[in-house]
Design a protein around this motif. Sequence first.
Motif, PDB file in Angstrom:
ATOM      1  N   LEU A 130      14.699  -0.586  -2.851  1.00 18.99           N
ATOM      2  CA  LEU A 130      13.465  -1.527  -3.956  1.00 18.99           C
ATOM      3  C   LEU A 130      12.944  -0.426  -4.006  1.00 18.99           C
ATOM      4  N   GLN A 131      12.579   0.266  -5.165  1.00 19.42           N
ATOM      5  CA  GLN A 131      12.452   1.112  -6.088  1.00 19.42           C
ATOM      6  C   GLN A 131      11.495   0.517  -7.487  1.00 19.42           C
ATOM      7  N   ARG A 140       5.372  -2.600 -15.345  1.00 24.29           N
ATOM      8  CA  ARG A 140       5.139  -1.385 -15.656  1.00 24.29           C
ATOM      9  C   ARG A 140       3.854  -1.078 -15.896  1.00 24.29           C
ATOM     10  N   VAL A 141       3.184  -2.776 -17.088  1.00 18.06           N
ATOM     11  CA  VAL A 141       2.166  -2.668 -16.683  1.00 18.06           C
ATOM     12  C   VAL A 141       0.798  -2.190 -15.958  1.00 18.06           C
ATOM     13  N   ILE A 142       1.854  -3.377 -15.101  1.00 19.00           N
ATOM     14  CA  ILE A 142       0.017  -3.943 -14.126  1.00 19.00           C
ATOM     15  C   ILE A 142      -0.180  -2.137 -13.711  1.00 19.00           C
ATOM     16  N   LEU A 167       1.988  -1.638  -3.577  1.00 17.89           N
ATOM     17  CA  LEU A 167       1.441  -0.822  -4.953  1.00 17.89           C
ATOM     18  C   LEU A 167       0.466  -1.639  -5.891  1.00 17.89           C
ATOM     19  N   THR A 168       0.122  -2.658  -6.390  1.00 17.39           N
ATOM     20  CA  THR A 168      -0.718  -3.155  -6.767  1.00 17.39           C
ATOM     21  C   THR A 168      -2.037  -3.253  -6.051  1.00 17.39           C
ATOM     22  N   GLN A 169      -2.129  -3.140  -4.888  1.00 13.81           N
ATOM     23  CA  GLN A 169      -3.747  -3.111  -4.062  1.00 13.81           C
ATOM     24  C   GLN A 169      -3.568  -1.074  -4.967  1.00 13.81           C
ATOM     25  N   GLN A 170      -3.064   0.120  -5.185  1.00 15.32           N
ATOM     26  CA  GLN A 170      -3.209   1.565  -5.448  1.00 15.32           C
ATOM     27  C   GLN A 170      -3.509   0.815  -6.822  1.00 15.32           C
ATOM     28  N   LEU A 200      -3.219  -5.026   4.575  1.00 10.83           N
ATOM     29  CA  LEU A 200      -4.488  -4.024   3.211  1.00 10.83           C
ATOM     30  C   LEU A 200      -4.784  -2.666   3.919  1.00 10.83           C
ATOM     31  N   ARG A 201      -4.727  -2.243   2.602  1.00 13.83           N
ATOM     32  CA  ARG A 201      -5.849  -1.128   2.307  1.00 13.83           C
ATOM     33  C   ARG A 201      -6.386  -1.447   2.144  1.00 13.83           C
ATOM     34  N   ALA A 202      -7.683  -0.085   2.387  1.00 12.77           N
ATOM     35  CA  ALA A 202      -9.072   0.160   2.023  1.00 12.77           C
ATOM     36  C   ALA A 202      -9.599   0.711   0.613  1.00 12.77           C
ATOM     37  N   ASP A 203      -8.458   1.066  -0.150  1.00 12.50           N
ATOM     38  CA  ASP A 203      -8.559   0.535  -1.313  1.00 12.50           C
ATOM     39  C   ASP A 203      -9.875   0.177  -2.004  1.00 12.50           C
TER      40      ASP A 203
END
Length: 422
Positions: A130-131, A140-142, A167-170, A200-203
């Motif tokens: 999964l890449q 790609r747009v996100i 990925l979306t958190q970043q 869950l990240r702290a981003d």
Amino acid sequence: MTGAVLANASRVHPQRQVSPILRIPCEITSEIFQHCMPEDEFPPPTVISAPVLLSRVCSGWRKMAIGTPRLWSKILLSSTHNFEDTDASFPTNMEFQAVALEVWMKRATSLQLSVHLHYPTLPALPISELQFDKLPPVFRVIVGNAGRWKDLRLSLPRKYVPYAWNLTQQSGSNLESFDINDTSIPTSGPAANGAIPVFLRADTAETLTALSVRALLFYASSKPLPFVRLRILFLTYSYPDGCLTLLKYCPVLEDLTLHFNDLRDELTPADQPILLSQLRTFHLSHTANGDDEDRDFVAGCEIGMLLDSLELPNLKGFYLWMTIAGYDIYEDPEIPWDYLCRLITRSNCALTELELRASYMDTASIVKCVQLSPDLKYVGIPRGEELEDEVRRLLPSLQSLRTFEELAQRVISQRFTFNFTF
């Protein structure tokens, strides 16, 4: 002569040549357009629903619709395509969705967007393969427009969830609302078999105001930060210890929902109660897989122990739904269920709404909870004439009383007529 008069009249009153509906001021038309949008759902990019439908009525409406950024600030991108083999590729319409998202971004001008990516089935890939280029094209747009997203909702299969979530958190530097749904979790049957945790990240700790997760969640940042704006938290299919860890970093939480399914291991309370000074509404449930309230009640983890880990001084509404009794109470239904009483006493809170949808609870514990909450306006309790009369006597100003069928107590009583071993 008559033709000349009509020609002169049309020059004097050119509005007579304009459709009456187009004489409405643009500001009012734009407001009407806004009321054509779905209230609770995001609009899909189709010609049969607003805002695209509005832009196809006439050239005047097309100009006004495209020139109204609010109409383009939400979008649902979804696919019902079934991928049955590992070599399946994304169909053409999913490439079109990436283009549609870019069009929405352009028409929304400077507004931030709310996007729901609903892909319940995707190509079956091993996690090792999964890449980024294996995700639906809209990602790609996100990723390429990190600052544009206000509200992101991801409904994806289990193996895609952790990667897409991270990925979306970043890629969401201004995210206010985040919703993640593991679509591999069925509506009935085993819920967490093969569950892959999402972290869950702290981003998003400085921006997030609402978080909803239907997956196995952990907050495991190397440098955890408090979620200083998070006011709504909805967690289902997580574990109590992971929920408590996150709650330590939610100082302004106001609305909390924790839904657990078929927990078996004993729960260990926190060393010190977690203070949630602004929490006003708390929904707590522990049910068998499938949320079938007519299913036999079973024994499992005593979820009430989680209340011993909390201090909620401003709690106003508490709602409990349990179809799974703790092992001790299952063995002896006369044991008091006093977790809520301890919470009320420890927190010194004044409840105005109380719902105890757990019929195995002993009457004495329910009555004590009511006695500790004289300001109650709404109460939901197991059905029983004596209990109902006692509640009404204790709360003469009660505005609403709801009762639930005593299914659990009947099931437990029937089971104790047979030999039962764990």
